[in-house]
Design an enzyme around this catalytic site. Structure first.
Site: not given
Ligand code: 2B7
Length: 645
Positions: A425, A498, A500, A502
């Site tokens: 990412e 990550d 998270d 997203d």
């Protein structure tokens, strides 16, 4: 020692049961629902063995309201004579010692555990209580155990009887199992399978919780199994069955050809254990069948120009093999011990199939002609498909060399089976990964922003999307119905985002794409998600240099690592890949020696999504909990850890 000389003395004494309670996984695989049902299989296996030896033809399993289970058989009864070496009754030894078995059993067929008599003691060890009544040599005997070795009611005689057989009731110990809820479906499936394999024995299942009841009885055993599997198909001929015995191996085979189904289904068993990974018996079956059909074609001059391969001869075939052999020659192989290794089984099965099938073909000319026509049709179709595939591949290869993306940092090696593709990412994490990678086998493909949601899109839309056309070309094996798993340029495709929401969303979008357009990548286990650690535990010297550092993925290892690093430790919590240096990223998330990878091996993308959301979502507590519960990885769940730190 002859069978009927059996008495209490033939029990060999070995170790006790504390070991089983300490490490149940070693004996029953796990302490979840799977392990729980093992307790039932162990007892049922003994009843089954007794029926197999020719004693008793009815086995009843009752699930009681409190999830205790009763199994009864109509065999000879468990021996209750005193073993002179120990002064204890045989029945007590059978339930309280591992590896106790009558000496005569060495010649007998081994049960599923591979060892006679271990099962009863394992079930006893892991039960709150086990209550046994044996109708043996005209007397009724009773004994009761608590949590294994404790004998709460010593062997007692309850009177005379004309009956013979055994009744065992046990209640799985809730201190051991994560669940003690017995599953009707699991048990009925198991008993039904047992009934197919042990013909002419009646299995009855009664559920006192729901009132459900089932009976399984098959006069013709595995032949009826085939009939059931093929019930909705158009048959090319009848179910054909063979039996034979050679080199101490007893073989039963049933098979049938059908038109509508182009796949082959071969299920094999050895001593009632489903050998999921096949083994020597299946190899022998294939060799014998191929040779029988090819020889028949040759000797009757039915050959065409095309040479038949084994797969042509097995298209539309359903077959079940069931072998029995003594423990002495029984060998299971592979990690899950579900592959038969006994070499002799190969020639025994192949000779049997060859001779019986040759005979059958010669006796049933019309069937033989139909079968050979079908095999030749398969061969023609196979060659045509291969040609079309070659053409598609040549076209794709020509295209692909031109458009390999400049965003990709390729791996130096061309050993595709060792190469790994990290889809990362963001360009910044991509840059870190590029520095931290092993240049020989690791390639990095950074993603800019969120990929397109491909659910419901047509292939041409996807091909027009730069992000996905880059991924498709990088993987190098085509897309959609042109995807060919044999051409993949990476053995592992690792999604690194990550931790998270997203990141989770990106994972879901990528997994949806792989699931819809490169499904074999997922079903054959090539897709992984990298899990970065939650914490870094470290210590600095007085100049601020880091002297020791350890990483932790959960609270337990965090505490352990604090102790390991010692006084003066500091803890930092990672929030994203961007916080790590290239060295840290390498050490924690990319290096096969230390990293935590989760293999996506599920068929349902919805499950992938929910698990990934838990795993990567913003709820850190959920993630920790999930990791702790699921990623302790002695057992493979839907996800497995690649390497344990
Ligand atoms: C466990 C091993 C070592 N056993 C026998 C004889 C009969 C028999 C059993 C059994 C489970 C639930 C109802 C042999 C075999 C022990 O030795 S175990 N029946 N049934 C059973 O466990 N059912 C036996 C030779 C002569 N007489 C009896």
């Amino acid at each position: 020692m002859a069978k009927n000389d059996y008495n209490g003395n033939s029990i060999e004494l070995l170790e006790g049961l504390e070991g089983v309670r300490k490490r149940p996984g070693m004996y029953i695989g796990s302490t979840n629902a799977n392990g729980l049902h093992h307790l039932v299989w162990e007892i049922v296996d003994n009843a089954l063995d007794e029926a197999l030896n020719g004693y008793g033809n009815k086995i009843v399993v009752t699930i009681h309201k409190d999830n205790s289970v009763t199994v009864s058989d109509e065999g000879r009864g468990i021996p209750c004579d005193i073993n002179t070496k120990t002064g204890k009754p045989a029945i007590e030894l059978i339930f309280t010692t591992l590896h106790s078995g009558g000496k005569f059993n060495e010649e007998a067929y081994a049960n599923s555990a591979g060892l006679h008599g271990v099962g009863s003691s394992v079930t006893n060890a892991l039960s709150e209580y086990t209550d046994v009544t044996s109708f043996y040599k005209g007397e009724i005997y009773h004994i009761r155990f608590e949590k294994g070795e404790k004998i709460s009611i010593p062997l007692e005689k309850l009177g005379k009887t004309l009956k013979h057989g055994t009744i065992v009731t046990f209640k799985p110990d809730k201190e051991i199992f994560s669940t003690t809820e017995m599953s009707y479906d699991r048990i009925s499936t198991h008993l039904k399978e047992a009934a197919f394999l042990l013909k002419k024995v009646k299995f009855i299942l009664i559920d006192e919780r729901s009132g459900f009841k089932d009976e399984f009885y098959y006069e013709n055993g595995i032949s009826e199994y085939i009939e059931e599997i093929n019930a909705s198909k158009r048959a090319l001929g009848p179910v054909i069955s063979f039996e034979g015995m050679d080199q101490g191996i007893e073989v039963s085979v049933a098979l049938q050809y059908c038109y509508d189904d182009y796949s082959e289904t071969i299920r094999s068993y050895t001593n009632n254990v489903h050998t999921v990974d096949g083994g020597t018996h299946e190899v022998g079956f294939r060799i014998g069948l191929t040779k029988a059909v090819n020889d028949y074609i040759d000797s009757n001059d039915l050959g065409k120009k095309i040479k038949l391969e084994g797969t042509d001869i097995r298209e539309g075939l359903t077959a079940i093999l069931s072998l029995r052999m003594s423990e002495k020659i029984l060998e299971f192989e592979g990690q899950t011990k579900s592959k038969l290794g006994t070499q002799a089984a190969q020639v025994v099965v192949s000779n049997l199939i060859y001779s019986k099938m040759t005979y059958y073909l010669n006796e049933n000319k019309e069937f033989a002609i139909r079968l050979i026509k079908k095999c030749q049709d398969s061969a023609t179709a196979r060659l045509a498909a291969r040609k079309a595939k070659e053409e598609a591949r040549t076209k794709r290869k020509a295209k692909e060399s031109v458009i390999l993306s400049d965003k990709l940092t390729p791996a130096q090696s061309k050993e595709y089976d060792k190469n790994e593709l990290f889809i990362v990412e963001g360009d910044s994490a991509g840059g870190t990964a590029k520095k931290g990678r092993d240049p020989k086998h690791q390639a990095i493909l950074p993603l800019r922003g969120k990929p397109l949601n491909t659910d419901g899109l047509t292939i041409d839309k996807i091909l027009n999307n730069l992000e996905f056309s880059t991924i498709i070309n990088t993987i190098g094996a085509g897309v959609g119905d042109k995807f060919d798993i044999e051409d993949i340029h990476y053995n592992k495709i690792i999604i690194m985002t990550d931790a998270d929401t997203d990141g989770a969303h990106i994972q879901t979008l990528l997994l949806t794409f792989f699931y819809n357009y490169m499904r074999p990548l997922i079903t054959e286990g090539h897709v992984y998600v990298a899990v970065p650690p939650l914490y870094r535990v470290y210590k600095e010297d007085k100049f601020g240099n880091v002297t020791t550092e350890l990483y932790a993925w959960d609270d337990k290892s965090l505490e352990e690592n604090k102790k390991k690093v010692g006084a003066g430790y500091k803890v930092s919590r990672y929030k994203g890949l961007g916080e790590m240096s290239d060295k840290q990223l390498k050490n924690t998330t990319m290096d096969p020696k230390n990293r935590l990878l989760i293999k996506i091996n599920i068929n349902d993308p919805l499950i992938v999504e929910s698990k990934v959301n838990i795993l990567m979502g913003k709820d850190a507590d959920k993630r920790k909990k999930w990791l702790e519960q699921n990623v302790d990885f002695n057992e493979a769940d839907n996800f497995i850890k690649e390497v344990k730190k």
